[in-house]
Design a protein around this motif. Structure first.
Motif, mmCIF file in Angstrom:
data_model
loop_
_atom_site.group_PDB
_atom_site.id
_atom_site.type_symbol
_atom_site.label_atom_id
_atom_site.label_comp_id
_atom_site.label_asym_id
_atom_site.label_seq_id
_atom_site.Cartn_x
_atom_site.Cartn_y
_atom_site.Cartn_z
ATOM 1 N N HIS A 120 38.834 38.020 34.312
ATOM 2 C CA HIS A 120 39.707 38.306 35.437
ATOM 3 C C HIS A 120 38.904 38.793 36.646
ATOM 4 C CE1 HIS A 120 43.488 39.215 32.770
ATOM 5 N NE2 HIS A 120 43.086 37.964 32.689
ATOM 6 N N SER A 122 38.474 41.331 39.682
ATOM 7 C CA SER A 122 38.869 42.728 39.935
ATOM 8 C C SER A 122 37.936 43.274 41.007
ATOM 9 C CB SER A 122 38.794 43.557 38.652
ATOM 10 O OG SER A 122 37.458 43.645 38.188
ATOM 11 N N ASP A 146 42.968 36.912 41.144
ATOM 12 C CA ASP A 146 44.082 37.850 40.958
ATOM 13 C C ASP A 146 45.201 37.656 41.974
ATOM 14 O OD1 ASP A 146 42.809 38.724 43.215
ATOM 15 O OD2 ASP A 146 42.260 40.692 42.417
ATOM 16 N N GLN A 187 44.896 31.775 40.368
ATOM 17 C CA GLN A 187 45.722 32.537 39.441
ATOM 18 C C GLN A 187 46.633 31.611 38.642
ATOM 19 O OE1 GLN A 187 48.732 35.273 41.133
ATOM 20 N NE2 GLN A 187 47.800 36.869 39.879
#
Length: 226
Positions: A120, A122, A146, A187
């Motif tokens: 992911h 971040s 994201d 995403q």
């Protein structure tokens, strides 16, 4: 308490039901196979890329119920790293890093070794995530945005097709340590991929709720019981 959510359950049961109807005698409770993925960019992708495809876009093919993602899998495009590997074709299983954002060295290096890590986006720099996965033995990385990137993978300062890939402003010294290919996907593509993976939602101490493979979940349960 442990909360479990099998994101690919419906897809798994549908595929196995079709197999059963075709005389395969499939077990509807059988575990979903690991997702296979092929990442390619550069010379390995030129013959398959549409005429209008930007050279910074890598090709991602993935499937759970096939032998070869390249010939039988679903297709998506993602940004390759501007300063990383630019000419590659690898096929392997796709494994979620734990923690999912690879903000620290993954706890599941035994699963990642020889496979492609799913990670992911971040606050942690993307190159640091890739290095963490590489140190854990991964042969490639699929980074999932994201939601900050636009649908065409225009990610602002993080990168875009027009800028030649992702992480165009990073210090080159960090990227010199990177030896494996990496691709940044939207995403929505990340959701498509996750629906085909055998996953459980698991509460991991100090990390919170994480997507993990059933194998990782079983390992954490054993540790808790120790």
């Amino acid at each position: 308490p442990v909360r479990v959510q099998s994101d690919g359950a419906a897809m798994r049961r549908l595929a196995l039901l079709v197999a059963a109807l075709c005389g395969g005698g499939a077990d509807l409770d059988a575990p979903m196979p690991m997702l296979k993925v092929t990442l390619h960019h550069g010379a390995a992708d030129k013959r398959y890329a549409p005429p209008d495809a930007h050279e910074s876009l890598a090709r991602i093919e993935f499937c759970a119920y096939c032998e070869d993602p390249h010939t039988e899998g679903s297709l998506a495009r993602g940004l390759t790293a501007l300063q990383g590997a630019r000419d590659y074709k690898i096929t392997s299983k796709l494994v979620y890093a734990l923690p999912n954002d690879a903000s620290t060295k993954p706890m599941n290096a035994d699963e990642l070794t020889g496979n492609v890590a799913l990670v992911h986006r971040s606050a942690t720099p993307l190159v640091q995530k890739i290095l963490h996965a590489q140190e854990a033995g991964a042969v490639g990385v699929v980074l999932v945005d994201d939601g900050r990137c636009e649908s065409d993978l225009n990610c602002g300062r993080i990168g875009s097709a027009r800028l030649g890939g992702f992480a165009p402003r990073d210090d080159p010294s960090s990227w010199r340590l990177v030896k494996i290919p990496s691709v940044l996907v939207s995403q929505e593509t990340g959701k498509r991929i996750r629906r085909l993976m055998p996953l459980e939602h698991f509460e991991v101490p100090k990390l919170g709720t994480q997507w993990v493979s059933p194998r990782s979940a079983a390992s954490h349960k054993r540790r808790r019981g120790a």
